[in-house]
Design a protein around this motif. Sequence first.
Motif, mmCIF file in Angstrom:
data_model
loop_
_atom_site.group_PDB
_atom_site.id
_atom_site.type_symbol
_atom_site.label_atom_id
_atom_site.label_comp_id
_atom_site.label_asym_id
_atom_site.label_seq_id
_atom_site.Cartn_x
_atom_site.Cartn_y
_atom_site.Cartn_z
ATOM 1 N N ARG A 88 38.937 39.148 38.899
ATOM 2 C CA ARG A 88 37.525 39.038 38.532
ATOM 3 C C ARG A 88 36.636 38.687 39.732
ATOM 4 O O ARG A 88 35.407 38.764 39.637
ATOM 5 N N LEU A 89 37.259 38.260 40.831
ATOM 6 C CA LEU A 89 36.477 37.917 42.019
ATOM 7 C C LEU A 89 35.889 39.190 42.636
ATOM 8 O O LEU A 89 36.538 40.239 42.654
ATOM 9 N N PRO A 90 34.680 39.102 43.180
ATOM 10 C CA PRO A 90 34.057 40.301 43.765
ATOM 11 C C PRO A 90 34.764 40.810 45.018
ATOM 12 O O PRO A 90 34.575 41.969 45.394
ATOM 13 N N ASN A 91 35.569 39.968 45.652
ATOM 14 C CA ASN A 91 36.235 40.358 46.894
ATOM 15 C C ASN A 91 37.709 40.702 46.688
ATOM 16 O O ASN A 91 38.452 40.872 47.660
ATOM 17 N N HIS B 162 38.986 32.139 49.192
ATOM 18 C CA HIS B 162 38.093 31.235 48.473
ATOM 19 C C HIS B 162 37.281 30.294 49.353
ATOM 20 O O HIS B 162 36.216 29.847 48.940
ATOM 21 N N THR C 65 41.030 49.385 38.222
ATOM 22 C CA THR C 65 41.041 47.923 38.202
ATOM 23 C C THR C 65 40.996 47.354 36.776
ATOM 24 O O THR C 65 41.702 46.392 36.469
ATOM 25 N N GLU C 66 40.183 47.927 35.913
ATOM 26 C CA GLU C 66 40.090 47.403 34.545
ATOM 27 C C GLU C 66 41.376 47.653 33.772
ATOM 28 O O GLU C 66 41.871 46.765 33.061
ATOM 29 N N GLU D 139 40.492 43.262 44.571
ATOM 30 C CA GLU D 139 40.745 44.452 43.760
ATOM 31 C C GLU D 139 42.252 44.579 43.574
ATOM 32 O O GLU D 139 42.997 44.613 44.554
ATOM 33 N N GLN E 167 38.217 40.534 52.051
ATOM 34 C CA GLN E 167 38.299 41.512 50.972
ATOM 35 C C GLN E 167 39.771 41.903 50.806
ATOM 36 O O GLN E 167 40.403 42.341 51.774
#
Length: 285
Positions: free
Chosen positions: A200-203, A161, A271-272, A205, A168
């Motif tokens: 939900r963060l782009p970095n 953060h 991931t979802e 998974e 990543q």
Amino acid sequence: MASRRSPTARHRRLMAELNRLRENSGLSRVEVAERIGSTDTTIWRYETGLTRPKPTDVAALTTVYGVTGQERDSLVQMAREARQRGWWHRHRQALKPGFDSYIGLEAEASVVRSYEPLVVPGLMQTEPYARAVIEATSITHTPSEVDEKVSVRISRQRLLHGSSDPIQLVAVLDEAVLRRRVGGREVMREQLERLVDLGRLPNVEIRVIPFSAGAHAAVDGKFCLLSFPEPEDPDLVYLEQAASGLVPEDPEEVRRYTLMFGSLTAMAFGTEASAAFIAQVAKEL
């Protein structure tokens, strides 16, 4: 290239460069030592990482190896950076042997791939969850030592953060990680909700391997793979036991764990689906 710099990672690169330069020069350690007025044992310690050379030592070695200009300046600067102390250095006595080195390498990594069979990875733990894990595993530690270990764990999370180039993180979790009630119902619910938010963060998974997937390549235990922003720095694997941590340098060992991680991601939910699964487990609490 990442703007984060770690003395541990700089030292690892310097060690590799000094090895490469000497081998390319065709000189033995004895011959190099004679030319800089040192001993072959000292050269060996530089190349194996047992001693961090001073910038003046590196400058002398570059002269022997015929390295000039920007490459020479870069190596000397690398030696300066390698001799600095990271924030984790002052906590090394509270950490298991080898883990301070891992933190130093993690601090400069661009990608962390983690497989966890029992608990949430440290980079994603809430403070109450982290404290519960550390209290359970640090059975011979004092309360102040537990506090220090919790502080270190939370400080590491700045990598996700707190910088312009966050790390990543790809985490594969066994379903047992979600089902084991660490710290009690409320602590566990909060932790699972944190996982949903982090996913939900782009970095970040997160993938879950359900119990229904059966046996897999990593049933023997946890491991972590680190990748670095510069191609000259090879990937590494970190293996952790109750009393120590190990970073094998054998490229074949790293390759084996890389293949294992690929196998795990293929078996895991996407991931979802993983996020939905985690949310459902949290709801059940």
